[in-house]
Structure formats: structure tokens, C-alpha cells
Scaffold this motif. Structure first.
Motif, PDB file in Angstrom:
ATOM      1  N   HIS A  57       0.839  -1.202   0.000  1.00  0.00           N
ATOM      2  CA  HIS A  57       0.000   0.000   0.000  1.00  0.00           C
ATOM      3  C   HIS A  57       0.874   1.253   0.000  1.00  0.00           C
ATOM      4  O   HIS A  57       1.877   1.325   0.719  1.00  0.00           O
ATOM      5  CB  HIS A  57      -0.869   0.053   1.257  1.00  0.00           C
ATOM      6  CG  HIS A  57      -2.082  -0.804   1.220  1.00  0.00           C
ATOM      7  ND1 HIS A  57      -3.219  -0.448   0.541  1.00  0.00           N
ATOM      8  CD2 HIS A  57      -2.350  -2.001   1.799  1.00  0.00           C
ATOM      9  CE1 HIS A  57      -4.143  -1.380   0.707  1.00  0.00           C
ATOM     10  NE2 HIS A  57      -3.636  -2.337   1.467  1.00  0.00           N
ATOM     11  N   HIS A  58       0.474   2.245  -0.785  1.00  0.00           N
ATOM     12  CA  HIS A  58       1.061   3.576  -0.718  1.00  0.00           C
ATOM     13  C   HIS A  58      -0.084   4.561  -0.513  1.00  0.00           C
ATOM     14  O   HIS A  58      -1.202   4.346  -0.999  1.00  0.00           O
ATOM     15  CB  HIS A  58       1.834   3.906  -1.992  1.00  0.00           C
ATOM     16  CG  HIS A  58       3.177   3.240  -2.061  1.00  0.00           C
ATOM     17  ND1 HIS A  58       3.336   1.882  -2.008  1.00  0.00           N
ATOM     18  CD2 HIS A  58       4.429   3.760  -2.164  1.00  0.00           C
ATOM     19  CE1 HIS A  58       4.625   1.585  -2.087  1.00  0.00           C
ATOM     20  NE2 HIS A  58       5.307   2.711  -2.180  1.00  0.00           N
ATOM     21  N   TYR A  59       0.180   5.674   0.155  1.00  0.00           N
ATOM     22  CA  TYR A  59      -0.899   6.534   0.627  1.00  0.00           C
ATOM     23  C   TYR A  59      -0.906   7.925   0.021  1.00  0.00           C
ATOM     24  O   TYR A  59      -1.828   8.703   0.286  1.00  0.00           O
ATOM     25  CB  TYR A  59      -0.846   6.612   2.165  1.00  0.00           C
ATOM     26  CG  TYR A  59      -1.083   5.245   2.767  1.00  0.00           C
ATOM     27  CD1 TYR A  59      -2.372   4.779   2.992  1.00  0.00           C
ATOM     28  CD2 TYR A  59      -0.013   4.397   3.045  1.00  0.00           C
ATOM     29  CE1 TYR A  59      -2.591   3.505   3.502  1.00  0.00           C
ATOM     30  CE2 TYR A  59      -0.219   3.126   3.563  1.00  0.00           C
ATOM     31  CZ  TYR A  59      -1.503   2.683   3.780  1.00  0.00           C
ATOM     32  OH  TYR A  59      -1.720   1.423   4.268  1.00  0.00           O
ATOM     33  N   LEU A  89      -2.637  -6.244  -2.156  1.00  0.00           N
ATOM     34  CA  LEU A  89      -1.909  -5.188  -1.459  1.00  0.00           C
ATOM     35  C   LEU A  89      -1.616  -5.588  -0.017  1.00  0.00           C
ATOM     36  O   LEU A  89      -2.447  -6.220   0.649  1.00  0.00           O
ATOM     37  CB  LEU A  89      -2.718  -3.890  -1.472  1.00  0.00           C
ATOM     38  CG  LEU A  89      -2.869  -3.220  -2.844  1.00  0.00           C
ATOM     39  CD1 LEU A  89      -3.889  -2.087  -2.780  1.00  0.00           C
ATOM     40  CD2 LEU A  89      -1.525  -2.687  -3.330  1.00  0.00           C
ATOM     41  N   ARG A 143      -2.822   6.091  -4.478  1.00  0.00           N
ATOM     42  CA  ARG A 143      -4.100   5.466  -4.126  1.00  0.00           C
ATOM     43  C   ARG A 143      -5.008   5.389  -5.345  1.00  0.00           C
ATOM     44  O   ARG A 143      -5.693   4.373  -5.564  1.00  0.00           O
ATOM     45  CB  ARG A 143      -4.769   6.261  -3.005  1.00  0.00           C
ATOM     46  CG  ARG A 143      -4.043   6.139  -1.662  1.00  0.00           C
ATOM     47  CD  ARG A 143      -4.563   7.128  -0.642  1.00  0.00           C
ATOM     48  NE  ARG A 143      -5.967   6.921  -0.367  1.00  0.00           N
ATOM     49  CZ  ARG A 143      -6.768   7.830   0.172  1.00  0.00           C
ATOM     50  NH1 ARG A 143      -6.283   9.041   0.460  1.00  0.00           N
ATOM     51  NH2 ARG A 143      -8.025   7.560   0.413  1.00  0.00           N
ATOM     52  N   GLU A 167      -3.659   2.610  -7.646  1.00  0.00           N
ATOM     53  CA  GLU A 167      -3.976   1.275  -7.144  1.00  0.00           C
ATOM     54  C   GLU A 167      -5.401   0.876  -7.504  1.00  0.00           C
ATOM     55  O   GLU A 167      -5.663  -0.275  -7.898  1.00  0.00           O
ATOM     56  CB  GLU A 167      -3.768   1.221  -5.626  1.00  0.00           C
ATOM     57  CG  GLU A 167      -2.292   1.238  -5.225  1.00  0.00           C
ATOM     58  CD  GLU A 167      -2.080   1.507  -3.742  1.00  0.00           C
ATOM     59  OE1 GLU A 167      -3.081   1.583  -2.992  1.00  0.00           O
ATOM     60  OE2 GLU A 167      -0.911   1.651  -3.318  1.00  0.00           O
ATOM     61  N   HIS A 202       0.618  -4.340   3.801  1.00  0.00           N
ATOM     62  CA  HIS A 202       1.169  -3.238   4.576  1.00  0.00           C
ATOM     63  C   HIS A 202       2.640  -3.506   4.861  1.00  0.00           C
ATOM     64  O   HIS A 202       3.112  -4.628   4.772  1.00  0.00           O
ATOM     65  CB  HIS A 202       0.398  -3.065   5.883  1.00  0.00           C
ATOM     66  CG  HIS A 202      -1.044  -2.718   5.676  1.00  0.00           C
ATOM     67  ND1 HIS A 202      -1.452  -1.496   5.184  1.00  0.00           N
ATOM     68  CD2 HIS A 202      -2.174  -3.451   5.870  1.00  0.00           C
ATOM     69  CE1 HIS A 202      -2.774  -1.478   5.099  1.00  0.00           C
ATOM     70  NE2 HIS A 202      -3.237  -2.648   5.507  1.00  0.00           N
TER      71      HIS A 202
END
Length: 457
Positions: free
Chosen positions: A99-101, A120, A106, A109, A122
Motif C-alpha cells: 500500500h502507498h498513501y 496489497l 491510491r 492502485e 502493509h
């Protein structure tokens, strides 16, 4: 034959404690891929210093993968187009990634997930952003209660080792040549100082972490002193995912002394990600409405002042030393970052977004969340921030934190000044070429407070 699995790498350029790679490796052949995507982030494409770091980090990762029987595939373009295209080439049906934020990742994704089976995981933060909440389930906006809640769930799980081997596909797809991406500066080559200071890659991150763990107990007494190596210097390695916060926590937390202060800095990194999860446009929009009508200076004189700040020619030695360290090494001491940022915002009355974008281009640890949260904290415009009316005095800060050695290193023209003069040289002692202050501190303070009263209406 088991279909290969794509492992989509972004800011997670490591083999150990890499959940996406571990899960894919357990299922069959793996094709690790990095896509240089300057289109999806639009105006948030990586800056020049980050691109320098990326070149060497990718080279290091490829070498590590080859040691496990694998290799890194490089492609350039939009991830949402490149990944499905690569999957068709190799017969892959799954993509594994962390995951990227950042708001653009986002979005990417979601798009990739509509075209392929995207799994995905963490692994880039102490806890998944968005999972540290109040008793009512609301996200925290203030750091201190956020940190207390996060600390209750620490330590993080033990980091996992890298796979012993990584199964290769029957045939490898074509890959771009890293050199063809032209990530390194050539005309001119301004990266000599970066090469001298940094070793990008997972191995370099491990060495830096081991060095820091030995001195982490004295963190509080040294972290604010620009003239000594008192901080971890891990920020770019963490940003590019060459080391994980869990690895850092487990390596340093038993040091004792004031290591808890350092662990709080790791918590601030998590906090920043939670902020951009709530406010995706935090890098370009103030959180407090008062700053929508703040009378920032613009026009010719302000542009000249901004240029002087960028070049380290403000006449304030601690500010100038920090800005020159930034240009030379791609990094700036944390205390000096606050001083330099406060000077731009409150002494020069220049919009904090100008400074945020300059740091974005020049820092090797330029992180969207941390950069935005730190600038808005300094400006007073953030959801959790210092008061604008609390104006940092750069000259007294320089003396308080014993910055004389730091100034001599980065401002060699002042190196011969006596100890009592180097923080604020008298006009007759300023050497030729070192300009007078572009604004007097008292005058700047009065102007800033007047602007603040005007903004408040």
C-alpha cells in the motif's frame, strides 16, 4: 507451469521485511518490476535529488535480486498501462504490492486493481495509516494523542528476513536500461556532495542503522546540535523503503537513554501519513481558513528574497549554512530545517508552498506527507501546528544550539570569525561577498505580526 506473479515496487526498494515479495515468492515465479511513472503524480513527479537517489537504489536492488536468482525489470510510463501490458506479455494474472498513501498512488492502485488482480500488503509504516483511531473510530488530527494511541500497540511485529531464493520465470521480459532513464545530473554534475555522503540501497541503510543504534541512547542531547552527527540520517532510506520502521524500531528501541524521543520521530512519520489520508491535498492547501487570505508577499522584491533564501545568501549564517548544506548533500539538519522554513515564512513573508516545493526538488528524503506536514506545522496553517505568532529567532537559535562548527563547514567565508561573532557578524567583520541581512529581525517580526492581524481580520 505456474503463472509468474508481478511484484510492483515503488517506495519499498528492499528484499527483507517486504510482505509483497514474500507472499509472491511463496506462490511461484516472481517478476519484480519498477515503473518510472512521471505522469500519474503529475506535478508531484520526483525532484532532482530524489531521482539521483532512485538511480543508485534501483541499481542496488537489482544486484541484490540477482544474488537471489532474480532481477529487476524496468519500464517507463503510466503504471495503469504498463502493468497490464507486462502482465499480458508474461502471462501473469496477479500483481502484488505494498500500500502507498499519496493520493496519486491510491488512485493508481484503484485503476490497476480494476484491470488485474491486485494484492496489497502493509509494511512501510509502524501501523497501517488509518488504523490508529479515537475511541469513536475517528482519525486523529493532533499528534500527541495519536502517538499515545500508536504506542499502546507497539512494538511492531518482528521484521522478516529476505527470501533465500526467488523463483525466476521461464523467460524474462524486456527491460529498460537504467542509464537510459537519465536520472543522474550531467550538465552540470552537481551531485558530488551527495555521492560523498550517501550510500543508497538496502545495504547502505543497514549500515546506517547499525551505526545509529550504537548511539541512539544519547539522541535527545545531540539531535538539536547541527555541528555533530546526532540524528539517525535514516530519513532517505526510510522514504525509499530500503529499511522499514519495524526494522529501525527493533534495532534501536533497546538502546535506553533518550531513544524514546527518536521513536517518537518514527511516530511523527506515521502521523504525517494519517494526515494526508484525511487531507489528500495537504501539500498545496492550508488546513486553516485564515491562511487562505494571508497577505503573502509576491512580485519582484519577494522573488529576489526567495532566490537569496534558496542560494543561502540571506545574511543570516545559520539559515545560509542550512540552505547550502541542502544544495550540497540533498539533506539538511532537522533543527536547521525548522529555522530555515520559519525564516522564509515569517521573516520574508513568502508563502510556505514555495519552500515546500523547493524542498521537494532538493531533498533526497522528499516525502509528500512529511514535507507537507512539517511546512504547515511551521507556518501555523496545519491541523496540528505551531502558532504563527511564535516567531523563531534565527540568531539566538544559532547560538543556543552551538552552530558555530556547522556554520564554518558550510560558510567557509566566515570560518575565520571568532566564536562570539560567527552567529551574527558585525557589519565591519563580514567578509567581502557575504551580504548584509536582507531584513532586520525586529523589523521582520513586526511585519509578520501585522500581516497575521490582517489575515485574522
Amino acid at each position: 507451469m505456474t503463472a509468474p506473479i508481478l511484484v510492483w515496487l515503488r517506495r519499498d526498494l528492499r528484499l527483507s521485511d517486504q510482505a509483497a515479495l514474500a507472499a509472491a515468492s511463496a506462490k511461484g515465479p516472481v517478476i519484480p518490476v519498477y515503473v518510472l511513472d512521471d505522469e500519474t503524480p503529475e506535478h508531484r513527479a520526483m525532484g532532482a535529488a530524489s531521482r539521483w537517489w532512485l538511480h543508485y537504489s534501483l541499481a542496488s536492488l537489482d544486484a541484490a535480486l540477482r544474488g537471489k536468482g532474480s532481477r529487476l525489470i524496468l519500464r517507463r510510463g503510466r503504471c495503469e498501462e504498463i502493468l497490464p501490458e507486462l502482465a499480458r506479455e508474461v502471462g501473469a494474472r496477479e500483481v502484488h504490492a505494498l500500500h502507498h498513501y499519496e493520493p496519486w498512488w491510491r488512485g493508481a492502485e484503484k485503476t490497476v486493481g480494476r484491470k488485474l488482480r491486485l494484492c496489497l500488503y502493509h509494511g512501510n509504516y509502524l501501523l497501517p495509516p488509518g488504523t490508529v483511531t479515537t475511541g469513536s473510530g475517528a482519525p486523529y488530527k493532533i499528534y500527541t494523542p495519536f502517538w499515545r494511541a500508536l504506542l499502546e500497540r507497539m512494538p511492531p511485529p518482528e521484521p522478516r528476513c529476505a527470501p533465500q531464493t526467488i523463483a525466476a520465470p521461464p523467460a524474462w521480459p524486456k527491460s529498460d536500461r537504467l542509464e537510459d532513464w537519465r536520472l543522474l545530473p550531467t550538465a552540470p554534475d552537481w551531485a558530488g556532495g551527495l555521492r560523498a555522503m550517501w550510500e543508497p540501497g538496502e545495504e547502505g541503510a543497514g549500515e546506517r542503522l547499525r551505526d545509529f543504534a550504537e548511539q541512539a541512547s544519547g539522541y535527545e542531547s545531540r539531535r538539536n546540535l547541527p555541528g555533530v552527527v546526532g540524528t539517525s540520517l535514516l530519513s532517505p532510506h526510510l522514504h525509499f523503503g530500503e529499511v522499514t520502521p519495524a526494522q529501525v524500531w527493533h534495532a534501536a528501541s533497546s538502546a535506553g537513554g533518550s531513544v524514546g524521543i527518536f521513536l517518537g520521530e518514527l511516530g511523527w512519520r506515521d502521523y504525517a501519513q494519517n494526515v494526508i489520508l484525511q487531507f489528500p491535498d495537504y501539500g498545496g492547501r492550508p488546513a486553516r481558513e485564515t491562511f487562505d487570505r494571508f497577505p503573502w508577499r509576491s512580485g519582484g522584491p519577494a522573488r529576489e528574497d526567495l532566490r537569496a533564501w534558496k542560494r543561502g545568501m540571506t545574511g543570516y549564517p545559520i539559515v545560509d549554512a542550512g540552505m547550502r548544506q541542502l544544495w550540497h548533500t540533498g539533506w539538511m539538519h532537522n533543527r536547521v530545517r525548522m529555522i530555515a522554513a520559519s525564516f522564509l515564512i515569517k521573516h520574508l513573508l513568502i508563502d510556505w508552498r514555495e519552500g515546500e516545493r523547493w524542498f521537494w526538488d532538493t531533498l533526497v528524503d522528499a516525502d509528500y506527507a512529511s514535507n507537507a506536514v512539517n511546512w504547515q506545522w511551521t507556518a501555523g496553517s496545519g491541523v496540528d501546528s505551531s502558532m504563527f505568532a511564535r516567531i523563531m529567532a534565527p540568531l539566538s537559535q544559532s547560538e543556543k544550539f552551538d552552530a558555530s562548527a556547522y556554520i564554518r563547514e558550510w560558510l567557509p567565508e566566515l570560518a575565520e570569525l571568532p566564536e562570539g561573532e560567527i552567529h551574527d557578524p558585525a557589519p565591519m567583520l563580514r567578509p567581502a561577498g557575504y551580504l548584509a541581512k536582507i531584513i532586520d529581525h525586529r523589523q521582520a517580526r513586526e511585519r509578520a505580526l501585522a500581516a497575521w492581524e490582517q489575515a485574522k481580520g
